[in-house]
Design a protein around this motif. Structure first.
Motif, PDB file in Angstrom:
ATOM      1  N   ASN A   1      58.693  -0.389  21.824  1.00 28.23           N
ATOM      2  CA  ASN A   1      59.574   0.891  21.509  1.00 28.23           C
ATOM      3  C   ASN A   1      59.243   1.018  19.918  1.00 28.23           C
TER       4      ASN A   1
ATOM      5  N   GLY B   1      63.648  -2.972  30.507  1.00 28.41           N
ATOM      6  CA  GLY B   1      63.455  -1.519  30.627  1.00 28.41           C
ATOM      7  C   GLY B   1      61.892  -1.121  30.202  1.00 28.41           C
ATOM      8  N   THR B   2      61.194  -1.791  30.808  1.00 23.96           N
ATOM      9  CA  THR B   2      59.727  -1.546  30.862  1.00 23.96           C
ATOM     10  C   THR B   2      59.078  -1.387  32.234  1.00 23.96           C
ATOM     11  N   SER B   3      58.147  -0.127  32.371  1.00 22.63           N
ATOM     12  CA  SER B   3      57.304  -0.048  33.460  1.00 22.63           C
ATOM     13  C   SER B   3      56.624  -1.331  33.674  1.00 22.63           C
TER      14      SER B   3
ATOM     15  N   VAL C   1      65.230  -7.162  33.629  1.00 23.58           N
ATOM     16  CA  VAL C   1      66.437  -6.026  33.608  1.00 23.58           C
ATOM     17  C   VAL C   1      65.630  -4.561  33.774  1.00 23.58           C
TER      18      VAL C   1
ATOM     19  N   LYS D   1      71.530  -0.846  34.949  1.00 23.30           N
ATOM     20  CA  LYS D   1      71.201  -0.395  33.428  1.00 23.30           C
ATOM     21  C   LYS D   1      71.340  -1.521  32.346  1.00 23.30           C
ATOM     22  N   ALA D   2      70.300  -1.570  31.581  1.00 22.25           N
ATOM     23  CA  ALA D   2      70.318  -2.465  30.297  1.00 22.25           C
ATOM     24  C   ALA D   2      71.697  -2.659  29.619  1.00 22.25           C
TER      25      ALA D   2
ATOM     26  N   ASP E   1      59.562   8.024  33.723  1.00 24.76           N
ATOM     27  CA  ASP E   1      60.573   8.245  34.856  1.00 24.76           C
ATOM     28  C   ASP E   1      60.488   9.745  34.957  1.00 24.76           C
TER      29      ASP E   1
ATOM     30  N   ALA F   1      60.816   1.279  26.993  1.00 21.88           N
ATOM     31  CA  ALA F   1      61.757   2.441  26.531  1.00 21.88           C
ATOM     32  C   ALA F   1      63.138   2.412  27.171  1.00 21.88           C
ATOM     33  N   GLY F   2      63.179   1.944  28.424  1.00 21.27           N
ATOM     34  CA  GLY F   2      64.534   1.709  29.110  1.00 21.27           C
ATOM     35  C   GLY F   2      65.637   0.886  28.408  1.00 21.27           C
TER      36      GLY F   2
HETATM   37  P1  OAD Z   1      58.217   3.591  30.628  1.00 23.71           P
HETATM   38  O1  OAD Z   1      58.821   4.994  30.508  1.00 23.71           O
HETATM   39  O2  OAD Z   1      56.654   3.613  31.244  1.00 23.71           O
HETATM   40  O3  OAD Z   1      59.239   2.735  31.654  1.00 23.71           O
HETATM   41  C1  OAD Z   1      60.583   2.737  31.251  1.00 23.71           C
HETATM   42  C2  OAD Z   1      61.217   1.909  32.119  1.00 23.71           C
HETATM   43  O4  OAD Z   1      62.694   1.625  31.910  1.00 23.71           O
HETATM   44  C3  OAD Z   1      60.979   2.251  33.556  1.00 23.71           C
HETATM   45  O5  OAD Z   1      60.516   1.091  34.465  1.00 23.71           O
HETATM   46  C4  OAD Z   1      62.561   2.591  33.960  1.00 23.71           C
HETATM   47  O6  OAD Z   1      62.953   2.058  35.253  1.00 23.71           O
HETATM   48  C5  OAD Z   1      63.178   1.629  33.112  1.00 23.71           C
HETATM   49  N1  OAD Z   1      64.735   2.196  32.676  1.00 23.71           N
HETATM   50  C6  OAD Z   1      65.204   3.411  32.423  1.00 23.71           C
HETATM   51  N2  OAD Z   1      66.321   3.656  32.000  1.00 23.71           N
HETATM   52  C7  OAD Z   1      66.829   2.289  31.917  1.00 23.71           C
HETATM   53  C8  OAD Z   1      68.170   1.547  31.589  1.00 23.71           C
HETATM   54  N3  OAD Z   1      69.104   2.405  31.161  1.00 23.71           N
HETATM   55  N4  OAD Z   1      68.039   0.358  31.849  1.00 23.71           N
HETATM   56  C9  OAD Z   1      66.995  -0.339  31.993  1.00 23.71           C
HETATM   57  N5  OAD Z   1      65.604   0.025  32.324  1.00 23.71           N
HETATM   58  C10 OAD Z   1      65.717   1.519  32.457  1.00 23.71           C
HETATM   59  O7  OAD Z   1      58.085   2.927  29.096  1.00 23.71           O
HETATM   60  P2  OAD Z   1      57.368   1.651  28.654  1.00 23.71           P
HETATM   61  O8  OAD Z   1      57.306   0.680  29.649  1.00 23.71           O
HETATM   62  O9  OAD Z   1      58.168   1.339  27.481  1.00 23.71           O
HETATM   63  O10 OAD Z   1      53.129   3.524  24.405  1.00 23.71           O
HETATM   64  O11 OAD Z   1      56.233   2.405  28.403  1.00 23.71           O
HETATM   65  C11 OAD Z   1      55.138   1.582  27.774  1.00 23.71           C
HETATM   66  C12 OAD Z   1      54.410   2.195  26.666  1.00 23.71           C
HETATM   67  O12 OAD Z   1      53.935   3.543  27.251  1.00 23.71           O
HETATM   68  C13 OAD Z   1      55.231   2.867  25.404  1.00 23.71           C
HETATM   69  O13 OAD Z   1      55.374   1.946  24.427  1.00 23.71           O
HETATM   70  C14 OAD Z   1      54.273   4.049  25.157  1.00 23.71           C
HETATM   71  C15 OAD Z   1      54.056   4.639  26.321  1.00 23.71           C
HETATM   72  O14 OAD Z   1      52.802   5.238  26.475  1.00 23.71           O
HETATM   73  C16 OAD Z   1      52.554   4.307  23.359  1.00 23.71           C
HETATM   74  O15 OAD Z   1      53.056   5.237  23.073  1.00 23.71           O
HETATM   75  C17 OAD Z   1      51.362   3.425  22.518  1.00 23.71           C
END
Ligand code: OAD
Length: 242
Positions: free
Chosen positions: A101, A189-191, A214, A232-233, A38, A25-26
């Motif tokens: 995403n 941008g993934t946790s 990143v 930031k990405a 977040d 999502a990041g």
């Molecule tokens: P998360 O919300 O868990 O993580 C988002 C990550 O992006 C965090 O580690 C932030 O630090 C980072 N982040 C935020 N803004 C950023 C930026 N501008 N640049 C770089 N990084 C940034 O989202 P996901 O890891 O995508 O699943 O979550 C995985 C899955 O959990 C999603 O696909 C969704 C959710 O439940 C389903 O809906 C099945």
């Protein structure tokens, strides 16, 4: 941004012959699409119960609530534009993009459909909840409310993977193959907390790929990084490919 780490990341990507990105999502945050975890930036799962909005049980319990919530997310994606990170990824003609995403911003940045693997599905389509095989494209700017499948009469639902559901087998196989074969994995941008998707990073690492991460903060995959770029990405990814 640490310039030595950035230089190292650029060198890894320049030397790579098979580059893959793995995003969350990041990647779309700077386009205005909400992240999930977040607390600071209003992550969706810090405000809403995912089991009510993103699970088969939640849909069975209150399908109108789920469809209305997805309608709001669909409108938010329709209003968003690809950011400079999406565009930088799209500038790499041979790169494969594995993403968690469900938005269409990589596609709208110009990445070819066959180069994007959407592990968690897409909100740009609905399909029959009973899996009779019916599915259709959605106009994200004018999303539908709850309606029945024209084939079997069961409700239609967003074409995304919900909690408790399996990932699409073909997408998962393609993602595993891409990670096993790549020599550089760019994680954006993934946790890295949601499995099995997050396990792809370890798979790539054990296959010999260099891992560049990143993120605006350390993540569940930080220990796997050869290079970790905190920021930031939209600011870092274009520089990696410049
Ligand atoms: P998360 O919300 O868990 O993580 C988002 C990550 O992006 C965090 O580690 C932030 O630090 C980072 N982040 C935020 N803004 C950023 C930026 N501008 N640049 C770089 N990084 C940034 O989202 P996901 O890891 O995508 O699943 O979550 C995985 C899955 O959990 C999603 O696909 C969704 C959710 O439940 C389903 O809906 C099945």
């Amino acid at each position: 941004m640490n310039s030595d780490s950035l230089k190292c990341g650029r060198e890894i990507l320049t030397a790579a012959t098979r580059m893959v990105s793995f995003s969350g999502a990041g990647l779309s945050a700077e386009s205005g699409v909400a992240t999930f975890r977040d607390a600071k930036s209003g992550g969706l799962w810090t405000k809403h119960d995912p089991m009510r909005l993103a699970s088969p049980e939640g849909f069975a319990d209150d399908p109108n609530l789920v469809m209305d919530w997805y309608a709001a997310r669909r409108r938010s994606v329709a209003e968003a534009e690809p950011n400079s990170a999406h565009q930088a990824l799209a500038s790499q003609p041979d790169m494969i993009h594995i993403t968690q995403n469900v938005d269409d911003l990589l596609h709208r940045a110009g990445v070819r459909v066959e180069q994007v693997i959407q592990l968690h599905g897409t909100i740009a389509r609905d399909h029959c909840h009973a899996r009779c095989g019916f599915e259709e494209a959605i106009d994200l700017a004018n999303p539908p409310t709850l309606r029945d499948c024209p084939n079997c009469g069961q409700p239609l639902r967003p074409g995304v993977v919900w909690f408790g559901e399996s990932l699409p087998a073909e997408s998962w196989q393609r993602a595993e193959d891409a990670c096993a074969e790549c020599d550089a994995l760019l994680v954006i941008g993934t946790s890295a907390e949601v499995y099995p998707a997050a396990g792809l990073i370890g798979l790539a690492k054990s296959g010999g790929a260099r891992i560049i991460i990143v993120n605006t903060q350390p993540s569940g995959a930080s220990h796997l990084a050869d290079v970790e770029l905190i920021g930031k990405a939209g600011e870092i990814v274009p520089v990696l490919f410049s």
